[in-house]
Design an enzyme around this catalytic site. Sequence first.
Site, PDB file in Angstrom:
ATOM      1  N   PHE A 212       5.945  -0.630  -7.805  1.00 19.92           N
ATOM      2  CA  PHE A 212       5.301  -1.930  -7.698  1.00 19.92           C
ATOM      3  C   PHE A 212       4.046  -2.011  -8.570  1.00 19.92           C
ATOM      4  CE2 PHE A 212       1.940  -4.471  -5.764  1.00 19.92           C
ATOM      5  CZ  PHE A 212       2.558  -5.693  -5.512  1.00 19.92           C
ATOM      6  N   ASP A 213       3.212  -0.989  -8.533  1.00 20.94           N
ATOM      7  CA  ASP A 213       1.958  -0.995  -9.292  1.00 20.94           C
ATOM      8  C   ASP A 213       2.201  -1.136 -10.788  1.00 20.94           C
ATOM      9  OD1 ASP A 213       1.466   0.368  -6.682  1.00 20.94           O
ATOM     10  OD2 ASP A 213      -0.584   0.475  -7.446  1.00 20.94           O
ATOM     11  N   THR A 214       3.088  -0.302 -11.315  1.00 16.95           N
ATOM     12  CA  THR A 214       3.377  -0.353 -12.747  1.00 16.95           C
ATOM     13  C   THR A 214       3.930  -1.707 -13.142  1.00 16.95           C
ATOM     14  OG1 THR A 214       3.812   2.035 -12.859  1.00 16.95           O
ATOM     15  CG2 THR A 214       4.740   0.667 -14.604  1.00 16.95           C
TER      16      THR A 214
END
Length: 262
Positions: A212-214
């Site tokens: 999710f972060d990337t």
Amino acid sequence: MDRGAHLVGGAGGRVSGAVQPRRLVHLSSPIDLEVVVPVYNEAEQVRSHVERLRAWLDDAVACSAVITVVDNASTDDTFAIVSDLAASTPGIAALHLDRKGRGGAIRRAWSSSDATVVAYMDVDLSTDLAALAPLVEPLLRDEYDLAVGSRRLPGSQVSRGTRREVISRGYLAIAHLALGTRITDLQCGFKAMRTKAARDLLPDVVDDEWFFDTELLVLAERRGLRITEVPVTWVDDPDTRVRIMRTAWKDLRGVARLRGRR
């Protein structure tokens, strides 16, 4: 709020089922900052760490702020503990989800927030809280849309095991090469966004787990959002729930998907 979610707020009320108002904490609107803390089976440390974060917000952050602890289908007493904490402590809310996934927890809380700025951090507080004000203040001033805590900038101080450091650096090199991102740290659990920007971007973020972060950061870059990075002091949590190799493999699959989407 979707089915399969329960919310406890400062007033001690529980909400479940269809969409309901989320602002159940002892602070009047408008709220400047909402800090989301995803948790999974953290019964031993969740109370002390959330209380420490609440005290820090009260003492060191010059804005109105609330904490939402999002339980990701824990099988221990985590949600009972955070529910009790939310019912008794102003400025804390507890949300339970029936599905695991850090990205899904952040998505759910950020999407329904009415704060000006939304942030998230890991419950282990691996990132020194001294970086919180520099992270969110430029967003509150509307100078940036997204702020990223980075362990790779000059001024950062990092303490972690060799194995995790090698895997992290390898993943970052692959992501830079495959996705063309310039962000120096894609995986640090310490980020903030202006809420309007988050609502616009989140529908296009597919992953609900660690990638999710990337995906969030790369899509933000591609859309030309205003992004800043903040150096942090970070100490590895030896009791992490992350399965390193499994997560790394899923992240690489995410990179391949996102590269194709480009």
